[in-house]
Design a protein around this motif. Structure first.
Motif, PDB file in Angstrom:
ATOM      1  N   LEU A 126       0.658  -1.252  -0.030  1.00 28.98           N
ATOM      2  CA  LEU A 126       0.036   0.093   0.066  1.00 28.98           C
ATOM      3  C   LEU A 126       0.773   1.137  -0.014  1.00 28.98           C
ATOM      4  N   LEU A 127       2.001   1.308   0.634  1.00 35.43           N
ATOM      5  CA  LEU A 127       2.901   2.299   0.688  1.00 35.43           C
ATOM      6  C   LEU A 127       3.618   2.503  -0.713  1.00 35.43           C
ATOM      7  N   ASP A 132       7.153   6.485  -4.045  1.00 39.71           N
ATOM      8  CA  ASP A 132       8.221   7.424  -3.616  1.00 39.71           C
ATOM      9  C   ASP A 132       9.225   6.423  -3.062  1.00 39.71           C
ATOM     10  N   GLY A 133      10.157   6.099  -4.150  1.00 45.42           N
ATOM     11  CA  GLY A 133      11.300   5.333  -3.760  1.00 45.42           C
ATOM     12  C   GLY A 133      12.067   5.521  -2.647  1.00 45.42           C
ATOM     13  N   HIS A 134      12.434   6.893  -2.421  1.00 40.28           N
ATOM     14  CA  HIS A 134      13.320   7.012  -1.191  1.00 40.28           C
ATOM     15  C   HIS A 134      12.857   6.896  -0.104  1.00 40.28           C
ATOM     16  N   ALA A 135      11.290   7.239   0.149  1.00 38.80           N
ATOM     17  CA  ALA A 135      10.504   7.069   1.419  1.00 38.80           C
ATOM     18  C   ALA A 135      10.695   5.638   1.780  1.00 38.80           C
ATOM     19  N   LEU A 136      10.170   4.742   0.521  1.00 37.16           N
ATOM     20  CA  LEU A 136       9.944   3.322   0.705  1.00 37.16           C
ATOM     21  C   LEU A 136      11.239   2.711   1.361  1.00 37.16           C
ATOM     22  N   LEU A 137      12.441   3.187   0.906  1.00 33.79           N
ATOM     23  CA  LEU A 137      13.745   2.680   1.303  1.00 33.79           C
ATOM     24  C   LEU A 137      14.110   3.040   2.866  1.00 33.79           C
ATOM     25  N   ARG A 138      13.601   4.224   3.172  1.00 34.07           N
ATOM     26  CA  ARG A 138      13.610   4.855   4.317  1.00 34.07           C
ATOM     27  C   ARG A 138      12.891   3.894   5.411  1.00 34.07           C
ATOM     28  N   ALA A 144      13.467  -2.081  10.064  1.00 32.47           N
ATOM     29  CA  ALA A 144      14.647  -2.984  10.534  1.00 32.47           C
ATOM     30  C   ALA A 144      15.313  -2.382  11.892  1.00 32.47           C
ATOM     31  N   ALA A 145      15.456  -1.097  11.671  1.00 31.23           N
ATOM     32  CA  ALA A 145      16.062  -0.472  12.965  1.00 31.23           C
ATOM     33  C   ALA A 145      15.178  -0.661  14.258  1.00 31.23           C
ATOM     34  N   LEU A 179       7.226   8.383   6.754  1.00 34.27           N
ATOM     35  CA  LEU A 179       6.910   9.826   6.761  1.00 34.27           C
ATOM     36  C   LEU A 179       8.382  10.532   6.871  1.00 34.27           C
ATOM     37  N   SER A 180       9.127  10.030   8.087  1.00 40.45           N
ATOM     38  CA  SER A 180      10.136  10.980   8.305  1.00 40.45           C
ATOM     39  C   SER A 180      11.055  10.083   9.381  1.00 40.45           C
TER      40      SER A 180
END
Length: 244
Positions: A126-127, A132-138, A144-145, A179-180
Motif C-alpha cells: 500500500l505504501l 516514492d522510492g526514497h521514502a520506501l527505502l527509508r 529493521a532498525a 513519513l520521516s
C-alpha cells in the motif's frame, strides 16, 4: 464505523481461533444471530438500549465505542492525508490493524502472528502506491532498525517484553519511517513514555504490582498514531538540534 464493527468480530474471534467470516454475528450470551436491523454500527446498540433483543442480557458498551472510535480515527487520518491521497489506503489499513491488535492485546495479552505478519507485505504494498522510492527505502531501514532495537531489549531483559511486541515494532517502524525519521523517533519515544506513565499510575492506585504484566502493544500503537497525526515535529526538532 462499519469497519469498527468488523474489528470487534476480529478482536473476539481471532484469539479463539475462530473464523471471522462465519457464522454471522450472534449474542455472546444466548447465541441468537443478530438481526440485520440491530447490526447497524452504534445505532443498533442504542436502539436495543444495550441489551440483547432475545435474552435481554447486557451487551458491552465496548462494541459501539469501538465502532464510533474507528469512525473518528478514520476521519482523523483522512484529514491528515487530505493532501497526500495516495498514502491514505496504507494509513487507514494501519489504523484498522492497530485497533484490532490493541483490543486483542488488552484482552489476552497477545499480538497474534496471523494479523501482525501479513501486515508487513500488505502495508508495504500500500505504501508503494505512493511511488516514492526514497521514502520506501527509508521505511525498510526504519522498520529493521526499530525491530532490532526491540529485539535487543527482549534479549537483554527476558520477560520484560513479549516477542509479539518485537514483531509489531517492525510494522510500526515502517509506517513511521515512510513519513520521516522524526516521525519514527517521536512514535517510538511516545510508546515508552505512555507505557511508563500508565504503569506508574496503576502502581499508584494499587491496580498493579511491580511484577504485573501490562500489555505494551497498545502504547506502541497509540504512540505511532499520535506521531502520524502530527506529533512527528517533536522528533524532527530533536534531530535538527543534533545537526546544529
Amino acid at each position: 464505523m462499519a469497519i469498527g464493527s468488523f474489528l470487534n468480530v476480529v478482536a473476539y474471534r481471532v484469539p479463539r481461533g475462530e473464523s471471522i467470516v462465519s457464522p454471522p454475528s450472534a449474542c455472546p450470551r444466548c447465541g441468537t444471530p443478530i438481526r440485520n436491523r440491530h447490526n447497524v454500527p452504534a445505532l443498533g446498540w442504542l436502539l436495543l438500549r444495550g441489551r440483547c433483543f432475545d435474552c435481554h442480557e447486557p451487551i458491552s458498551p465496548r462494541y459501539p465505542l469501538v465502532e464510533l472510535g474507528t469512525g473518528l480515527a478514520f476521519a482523523a487520518v483522512a484529514v491528515r492525508f487530505a493532501d497526500e491521497p495516495r498514502l491514505l489506503p496504507a494509513y487507514l489499513a494501519f489504523t484498522a490493524i492497530g485497533i484490532a491488535l490493541a483490543l486483542i492485546d488488552l484482552d489476552v495479552r497477545r499480538l497474534p502472528d496471523v494479523i501482525v505478519l501479513p501486515s508487513y507485505p500488505v502495508l508495504l504494498a500500500l505504501l508503494a502506491i505512493d511511488a516514492d522510492g526514497h521514502a520506501l527505502l527509508r521505511a525498510l531501514y526504519a522498520g529493521a532498525a526499530l525491530f532490532a532495537f526491540y529485539f535487543l531489549i527482549a534479549m537483554a531483559s527476558p520477560g520484560s517484553m513479549g516477542f509479539g511486541d518485537v514483531k509489531l515494532s517492525g510494522v510500526i517502524g515502517g509506517v513511521l519511517g515512510y513519513l520521516s525519521w522524526g516521525a519514527l523517533l517521536t512514535g517510538a519515544f511516545l510508546g515508552f513514555v505512555l507505557g511508563a506513565l500508565v504503569g506508574v499510575l496503576l502502581l499508584a492506585v494499587g491496580k498493579a504490582g511491580r511484577k504485573t504484566a501490562v500489555p505494551f502493544g497498545p502504547f506502541m500503537l497509540v504512540g505511532a498514531w499520535v506521531a502520524i497525526l502530527g506529533a512527528s515535529g517533536l522528533g524532527e526538532a530533536y534531530l535538527r538540534s543534533l545537526g546544529a
